[in-house]
Design an enzyme around this catalytic site. Structure first.
Site: not given
Ligand code: 6PG
Length: 475
Positions: A134, A188, A191-192, A195
């Site tokens: 990232s 990940k 995480h997104n 986000e």
């Protein structure tokens, strides 16, 4: 000439940036792209702009030549589009590799694909790891956050390279092994998802300023810039301030006023929501953010809606919401969103038996990645003390929630009563209210289920599961 140990395939924006990062901060490497002109262009560009780094790149114009240019055992990083292209490259590479050559998928893979590829690699006795990277182009070039998954010993083979190229929080590299199989790509994806939610809550606050208070973009940008110096300090608040203050060079108008309000997405946020549903993990703030992107894409329908029902009527009366109230709302909303994200990670960790290192997840996100923020360090400390507990119960965040929840509630109530859409912020309030209600309304759901399908329920006054209401007896 010595042969590099590391190779990178895929010279798109992210691949080029990562290749230069490796060349600069770790070691020389070989590079390859299916379209040779892209490789040539990359080398020529690097030679012109960063000649010292160009000397550390070994370009190849065929996959065979690329593999042969590497010293064994090889480590080959794939930076190709997620999905079928990854399988294609792996299939083309494997016959050219030795059994101890390592393939690293560093794209935004769906973790189910990574799980499958890990199983296939294990069955074939060849090393493979999948890692989430990232930080966008800038991060890839100067220090991304890296979330690794796969067999630990394979990660360890390249850990020093990955730590050298990763972002640093103080002296600590933001590169961590998360667990076996697709664990890194799962982290990940979450995480997104976070986000998306962080971005959506900022966008909603921007909307209250713009449509509820009639503020221009530059003034809103200045407020975000100020917030970036307080508890909300984060990359996304920082860039939102910059986006809001930028001017369109062609028209001289605020850039934001020119950008079409139709959000794109490549799917990682959606995957997070789908996985959360599979795991029964409630992440309504993230769901609301994905849903908001989907709704944003319905441009014509929204226009029709405005034509038929009218837009949100009036500006809020002067002084209804202060900047401080909105800042507090963002703080509380952010805590709710991260609490949900970590809760999802916890559920996935148990389900897939990953043993995800929760405090390490928070640590690896402190620098380099898109959701980096000062609050993540406090989250790491909270998760260190109680890795299995929901973040809202950690004393530090419990106090922050108590302090800022009234601001979030006031903001959402005001926005809703004036017809301003705040899907993520309102999802945060509703989730919080459910989380602090010991006696919920699901007794009614259970009664309904039993009524129409004899599904049975538990009673509050006795042990056992399969009780039925009087309706089941024809009552
Ligand atoms: C990152 C970003 C990166 C990319 C997203 C954008 O961590 O560096 O998340 O992976 O910006 O894929 O995602 P959308 O196109 O879905 O918004």
């Amino acid at each position: 000439m010595t042969h590099p140990r590391i190779g990178l395939i895929g010279l798109g924006t992210m691949g080029r940036a990562l290749a230069l990062n490796i060349a600069e901060n770790a070691e020389p490497l070989a590079v390859y792209n299916r379209t040779t002109s892209k490789t040539d262009d990359f080398i020529a560009h690097t030679r012109a702009n960063e000649p010292a780094l160009a000397d550390r790149l070994t370009p190849a114009d065929s996959l065979e030549g690329f593999v042969q240019s590497l010293a064994t055992p090889r480590a080959i990083i794939l930076m190709v589009d997620a999905g079928a292209p990854v399988d294609k490259v792996i299939a083309a590479l494997r016959p050219l590799l030795n059994d101890d050559d390592l393939i690293i998928d560093a794209g935004n893979a769906n973790f189910h694909d990574t799980n499958r590829r890990a199983q296939e690699a294990e069955a074939a006795g060849v090393p493979f790891i999948g890692m989430g990277v990232s930080g966008g182009e800038e991060g890839a070039r100067h220090g991304p956050s890296i979330m690794g998954g796969g067999p630990r010993d394979h990660w360890d083979r390249v850990a020093n390279v990955l730590e050298s190229i990763a972002a640093k929080y103080g002296d600590t590299p933001c590169a961590t092994w998360m667990g076996t199989g697709g664990a890194g790509h799962f982290v990940k994806a979450v995480h997104n998802g976070i986000e998306y939610a962080d971005m959506q809550m900022i966008a909603e606050t921007y909307g209250i300023f713009r449509d509820g208070m009639g503020r221009d973009a530059a003034r809103i940008g200045a407020t975000f810039a100020k917030w970036n110096e307080g508890p909300l300090q984060s990359y996304l608040v920082e860039i939102s301030g910059k986006v809001a203050t930028a001017t369109d060079p062609e028209t001289g108008k605020p850039m934001l006023d020119i950008i079409l309000d139709k959000a794109g997405q490549k799917g990682t946020g959606r995957w997070t929501v789908i996985e959360a549903q599979h795991l029964g993990a409630p992440i309504p703030v993230i769901e609301a953010a994905v849903c908001a992107r989907n709704t944003s894409a319905r441009l014509q329908q929204r226009q029709r809606g405005q034509d038929s029902f009218g837009a949100a009527p009036l500006l809020l009366p002067e002084g209804t919401l202060s900047d401080d109230t909105l800042e507090g709302a963002m703080i509380a909303g952010k805590i709710m969103c991260y609490a949900q994200g970590f809760d999802l990670l916890h559920a996935a960790s148990a389900h897939y038996d990953w043993g995800l290192p929760m405090p390490e997840v928070a640590r690896v996100w402190r620098e380099g990645c898109i959701i980096r923020s000062s609050m993540l360090n406090d989250m790491a400390s909270a998760l260190e003390s109680a890795p299995d507990d929901n973040l809202i119960f950690a004393p530090f965040f419990h106090d922050l929630v108590e302090q800022h929840m009234p601001a979030l509630r006031t903001t959402v109530a005001t926005a809703l009563s004036h017809g301003l859409a705040v899907p993520a912020l309102s999802a945060a309030v509703t989730w919080f209210d459910m989380m602090r209600t010991a006696r919920s309304t699901a007794n009614m759901i259970q009664g309904q289920r039993d009524f129409f399908g004899a599904h049975g329920f538990e009673r509050t006054d006795r042990d056992g599961k399969d009780y039925h209401g009087p309706w089941a007896m024809g009552g």
